[in-house]
Scaffold this motif. Structure first.
Motif, PDB file in Angstrom:
ATOM      1  N   PHE A  41    -112.386   1.510  26.811  1.00 11.29           N
ATOM      2  CA  PHE A  41    -112.339   0.088  27.147  1.00 11.29           C
ATOM      3  C   PHE A  41    -111.366  -0.149  28.295  1.00 11.29           C
ATOM      4  N   SER A  42    -111.745  -1.060  29.171  1.00 13.02           N
ATOM      5  CA  SER A  42    -110.834  -1.481  30.238  1.00 13.02           C
ATOM      6  C   SER A  42    -111.116  -2.937  30.559  1.00 13.02           C
ATOM      7  N   ILE A  43    -110.127  -3.599  31.111  1.00 14.23           N
ATOM      8  CA  ILE A  43    -110.315  -4.979  31.549  1.00 14.23           C
ATOM      9  C   ILE A  43    -109.598  -5.172  32.872  1.00 14.23           C
ATOM     10  N   SER A  44    -110.289  -5.788  33.810  1.00 12.33           N
ATOM     11  CA  SER A  44    -109.726  -6.019  35.139  1.00 12.33           C
ATOM     12  C   SER A  44    -109.039  -7.379  35.188  1.00 12.33           C
ATOM     13  N   ARG A  45    -108.294  -7.597  36.229  1.00 17.10           N
ATOM     14  CA  ARG A  45    -107.608  -8.877  36.403  1.00 17.10           C
ATOM     15  C   ARG A  45    -108.620 -10.004  36.582  1.00 17.10           C
ATOM     16  N   GLY A  46    -108.411 -11.088  35.859  1.00 16.40           N
ATOM     17  CA  GLY A  46    -109.283 -12.249  35.973  1.00 16.40           C
ATOM     18  C   GLY A  46    -110.541 -12.193  35.136  1.00 16.40           C
TER      19      GLY A  46
END
Length: 283
Positions: A27-32
């Motif tokens: 899992f990963s999440i980017s800015r915004g």
């Protein structure tokens, strides 16, 4: 090394005894970004949030993160019951953010309760206070575990606006939920956690729920139903009618609750109708 991501989780595994909750999770999440994570009770959603928040450290795998501020509401909000709402805010965040939290809490209907002991708060009031604290921090990454629990219709709309304000400010949001109604209003992507694995295939959020028109006995009954429905209600179309956005699986549960309260008359869409007397869906 993380590129444009706040966090990146690789091959994350977490077990409780012989119960493997997370298995090689990626899992990963980017800015915004704004991501919703769905899953059944016990699927490991809260565990995943706790790992991201640093509350669980006993797991295997690689967890990379950049420098960012984090604010989280995970599971049931916990406060010092003998303290007032204001005292709890100051204890948790300090004096500087008290005005901002108070402003948000007031928008959620807590103005008359901020000087009262939290032990006198209902579950919904505790949830509102916790959400006000989380949103006031203006963190880079916000974790929300079932944020709409125990909220009435009006408060749900306010929380949706607060989430979207974060998105517009390029803040990242991870929302764990079991209710997909209105999910397209606050998330860019939906992921499913099942059998310890996170399905990163984006779901077409346009086809998940169906819209149903609920007709009530009178206007007062409709207002009572709005409070019962919380985040299920998506629109008001008349004095005695509202539209809800639900899956067919969840619809009978909602209808039974309204029928038990003697509030519902007819439920209909262009293709289906719901007969409250027979308590079943008709094609």
């Amino acid at each position: 090394m993380i590129v444009n991501n706040l966090i990146s989780l690789n091959n994350i595994c977490k077990s409780y005894g012989e119960n493997k909750v997370l298995q090689d999770l990626e899992f990963s999440i980017s800015r915004g970004a704004s991501v919703a994570i769905l899953g059944k009770n016990g699927a490991g959603k809260s565990t995943l949030l706790k790992i991201i928040a640093g509350l669980i450290k006993n797991f295997s795998g690689r967890f990379e993160k950049s420098n960012f501020s984090l604010s989280a509401l995970i599971e049931t909000p916990v406060f010092i019951d003998g303290f007032s709402g204001l005292d709890n805010i100051e204890y948790i965040l300090g004096k500087k953010l008290v005005p901002k939290v108070t402003e948000i809490a007031s928008s959620l209907g807590l103005s008359d309760y901020m000087h009262k002991a939290v032990r006198k708060y209902s579950l919904g009031m505790r949830q509102k206070l916790a959400l006000a604290i989380v949103f006031a921090t203006n963190a880079d990454l916000v974790l929300l575990d079932e944020p709409f629990n125990s909220l009435d219709f009006e408060s749900t709309g306010i929380v949706l606006d607060l989430i979207n304000t974060l998105r517009e400010s390029a803040k990242s949001v991870i929302i764990v939920t079991h209710n997909i109604s209105r999910i397209n209003e606050y998330c860019d992507k939906i992921l499913v956690l099942e059998n310890g694995l996170l399905n990163e295939q984006e779901i077409d959020i346009g086809i998940l729920p169906n819209k149903y028109c609920l007709t009530f006995i009178d206007e007062q009954s409709k207002k009572m139903a709005l409070n019962l429905l919380g985040d299920c209600a998506i629109d008001e179309i008349g004095a005695t009618e509202i539209v809800v956005n639900l899956t067919q699986e969840y619809l009978p549960i909602v209808i039974k609750r309204l029928v038990d309260c003697s509030l519902i008359g007819v439920v209909k869409t262009s293709s289906k109708s719901y007969n409250s007397e027979e308590n079943k869906l008709d094609d």
